[in-house]
Design an enzyme around this catalytic site. Structure first.
Site, short mmCIF file in Angstrom:
data_model
loop_
_atom_site.label_atom_id
_atom_site.label_comp_id
_atom_site.label_asym_id
_atom_site.label_seq_id
_atom_site.Cartn_x
_atom_site.Cartn_y
_atom_site.Cartn_z
N ASP A 1 0.84 -1.20 0.00
CA ASP A 1 0.00 0.00 0.00
C ASP A 1 0.87 1.25 0.00
O ASP A 1 1.55 1.55 0.99
CB ASP A 1 -0.89 0.01 1.25
CG ASP A 1 -1.82 1.21 1.27
OD1 ASP A 1 -2.92 1.12 0.70
OD2 ASP A 1 -1.43 2.26 1.85
N TYR B 1 3.32 9.68 -0.41
CA TYR B 1 4.38 9.02 0.36
C TYR B 1 5.76 9.17 -0.32
O TYR B 1 6.79 8.84 0.27
CB TYR B 1 4.10 7.52 0.57
CG TYR B 1 2.79 7.17 1.24
CD1 TYR B 1 2.01 8.14 1.87
CD2 TYR B 1 2.31 5.86 1.24
CE1 TYR B 1 0.79 7.81 2.47
CE2 TYR B 1 1.10 5.52 1.84
CZ TYR B 1 0.35 6.51 2.44
OH TYR B 1 -0.85 6.17 3.03
N LYS C 1 -2.68 5.99 -4.37
CA LYS C 1 -3.78 6.91 -4.05
C LYS C 1 -3.61 8.27 -4.73
O LYS C 1 -2.49 8.75 -4.92
CB LYS C 1 -3.87 7.12 -2.52
CG LYS C 1 -3.84 5.81 -1.74
CD LYS C 1 -3.98 6.01 -0.24
CE LYS C 1 -3.66 4.72 0.49
NZ LYS C 1 -2.23 4.56 0.83
N HIS D 1 -7.57 9.64 -1.87
CA HIS D 1 -6.92 9.60 -0.55
C HIS D 1 -7.77 10.23 0.55
O HIS D 1 -7.88 9.69 1.65
CB HIS D 1 -5.56 10.31 -0.66
CG HIS D 1 -4.55 9.80 0.31
ND1 HIS D 1 -3.21 9.67 0.00
CD2 HIS D 1 -4.65 9.37 1.59
CE1 HIS D 1 -2.55 9.20 1.04
NE2 HIS D 1 -3.40 9.01 2.02
N1 LIG Z 1 -5.24 6.34 3.60
C1 LIG Z 1 -4.69 7.05 4.56
O1 LIG Z 1 -5.01 8.23 4.78
C2 LIG Z 1 -3.67 6.40 5.44
C3 LIG Z 1 -3.29 7.01 6.66
C4 LIG Z 1 -2.38 6.34 7.47
C5 LIG Z 1 -1.84 5.13 7.08
N2 LIG Z 1 -2.19 4.57 5.87
C6 LIG Z 1 -1.60 3.29 5.39
O2 LIG Z 1 -1.62 2.34 6.46
C7 LIG Z 1 -0.28 1.91 6.72
C8 LIG Z 1 -0.11 1.55 8.19
O3 LIG Z 1 -0.42 2.64 9.03
P1 LIG Z 1 0.69 3.49 9.82
O4 LIG Z 1 1.95 3.46 9.08
O5 LIG Z 1 0.07 4.80 10.13
O6 LIG Z 1 0.84 2.79 11.23
P2 LIG Z 1 0.83 1.32 11.86
O7 LIG Z 1 1.05 0.27 10.85
O8 LIG Z 1 -0.36 1.27 12.73
O9 LIG Z 1 2.11 1.44 12.81
C9 LIG Z 1 3.39 1.68 12.30
C10 LIG Z 1 4.31 2.00 13.48
O10 LIG Z 1 4.39 0.87 14.34
C11 LIG Z 1 5.75 0.40 14.40
N3 LIG Z 1 5.67 -1.06 14.34
C12 LIG Z 1 5.43 -1.84 13.26
N4 LIG Z 1 5.40 -3.14 13.60
C13 LIG Z 1 5.64 -3.19 14.93
C14 LIG Z 1 5.73 -4.25 15.84
N5 LIG Z 1 5.58 -5.52 15.45
N6 LIG Z 1 5.99 -3.97 17.14
C15 LIG Z 1 6.14 -2.69 17.55
N7 LIG Z 1 6.05 -1.63 16.72
C16 LIG Z 1 5.79 -1.88 15.41
C17 LIG Z 1 6.45 1.01 13.20
O11 LIG Z 1 7.81 1.29 13.46
P3 LIG Z 1 9.01 0.67 12.56
O12 LIG Z 1 8.74 1.06 11.13
O13 LIG Z 1 10.21 1.30 13.14
O14 LIG Z 1 8.95 -0.82 12.77
C18 LIG Z 1 5.70 2.34 13.04
O15 LIG Z 1 6.19 3.30 13.96
C19 LIG Z 1 0.56 3.09 6.24
O16 LIG Z 1 1.92 2.77 6.09
C20 LIG Z 1 -0.15 3.46 4.97
O17 LIG Z 1 0.19 2.56 3.93
C21 LIG Z 1 -3.10 5.19 5.06
#
Ligand SMILES: NC(=O)c1ccc[n+]([C@@H]2O[C@H](COP(=O)([O-])OP(=O)(O)OC[C@H]3O[C@@H](n4cnc5c(N)ncnc54)[C@H](OP(=O)(O)O)[C@@H]3O)[C@@H](O)[C@H]2O)c1
Length: 276
Positions: A50, A55, A80, A113
């Site tokens: 994704d 990004y 997106k 988005h």
């Molecule tokens: N459509 C939208 O508006 C929107 C908004 C937000 C996100 N997204 C999508 O959703 C994806 C995921 O959401 P997100 O990046 O906001 O947050 P997330 O996946 O909820 O959390 C990511 C965070 O958690 C840490 N992490 C990952 N695996 C872990 C584990 N096993 N144990 C402890 N910490 C861990 C990562 O650090 P490290 O990288 O250092 O491991 C990072 O700081 C995004 O990358 C994006 O593709 C879309």
């Protein structure tokens, strides 16, 4: 690979299969960090990435996919449409630029988005055309709340295949989920680890201990138990592997009930009350 494994998929409302689990790359830096994260994920069995124009790493995602040697059709790619590119004039060009950066002719899923007021309906019309022209295998939206979906369903020819929103036990948007189910829109959970802010939560940790799993694995499995697509992000190889290791157990109905009770309207990303 058995169907209960990493290639488990949901079927979208147009018949396209979408892997229920994938890697998110928001805040994954362009260059080595992104290509290595995507390559680690593909090596661990992920088949769904994704990304988004905003990004600034579509090129790296495309490069890693090519380097992996895995056939393109085996990998589900989402990107997106960014807010500044919305509207009748700019949408198509933005999609074409994303395809070029990714180095592909067709994206598996293209999402609006954010529901930008006064532009989102025109943008959707462009997505419908792009879908008809086969530039995307499916089209959908992101950050749409019930009123945005209602408006879109009244005005569109094609029902969005997906709505990607922030979704985790601490932001358990049950009404939105039910509305999506009613209209055959697949809900996709972004920030499933609450952007990393709930991986140390005591209640999650005590459930995790029971299953011999980590808190992150419980948060990810909670979505999968509900047939919600989930895309945790990590740039660390060991966590990328850990996050995928969620297909060898189930969360009991009783523990799902406990997890469902944790809602506290905890948003880490976008507050829909800020946009009409
Ligand atoms: N459509 C939208 O508006 C929107 C908004 C937000 C996100 N997204 C999508 O959703 C994806 C995921 O959401 P997100 O990046 O906001 O947050 P997330 O996946 O909820 O959390 C990511 C965070 O958690 C840490 N992490 C990952 N695996 C872990 C584990 N096993 N144990 C402890 N910490 C861990 C990562 O650090 P490290 O990288 O250092 O491991 C990072 O700081 C995004 O990358 C994006 O593709 C879309």
């Amino acid at each position: 690979m058995p169907q209960n494994a990493l290639n488990q998929s949901v079927t979208l409302n147009n018949g396209v299969a979408m892997p229920i689990f994938g890697l998110g790359v928001w805040k994954t830096k362009s260059g080595k960090e992104c290509t290595e994260a995507v390559l680690s994920a593909l090596e661990a069995g992920y088949r769904h990435i994704d990304t988004a124009k905003i990004y600034s790493n579509e090129e790296d995602v495309g490069k890693a996919i090519r380097e992996s040697g895995i056939p393109r059709k085996e990998i589900f790619i989402t990107t997106k449409l960014w807010n500044a590119d919305q509207g009748a004039q700019k949408t198509r060009k933005a999609l074409e630029q994303s395809l070029e950066k990714l180095g592909i002719d067709q994206v598996d899923l293209y999402l609006i988005h954010f529901p930008v007021t006064s532009k989102r309906l025109d943008s959707w019309k462009e997505l419908e055309k792009a879908y008809q022209d086969k530039l995307c295998r499916a089209i959908g939206v992101s950050n749409y709340m019930i009123p945005h979906l209602t408006e879109l369903l009244n005005e569109s020819n094609i029902t969005p295949a997906v709505n990607q929103v922030e979704f985790h036990p601490f932001l358990n948007q049950i009404e939105l989920l039910e509305s999506c189910k009613k209209h055959k829109i697949q809900l996709e959970a972004y920030s499933p680890l609450a952007h990393g802010q709930k991986v140390d939560d005591g209640q999650i940790a005590s459930i995790a201990k029971k299953y011999g799993k980590t808190p992150a694995q419980i948060l990810i499995r909670w979505a999968i138990e509900q047939n919600i697509v989930v895309i945790p992000k990590s740039t660390r190889k060991e966590r990328i592997v850990e996050n995928a290791n969620v297909f060898d157990f189930k969360i009991s109905a009783e523990d799902m009930k406990t997890l469902n009770g944790l809602d506290e309207n905890f948003r880490t990303c976008w507050d829909p009350s800020e946009v009409a």
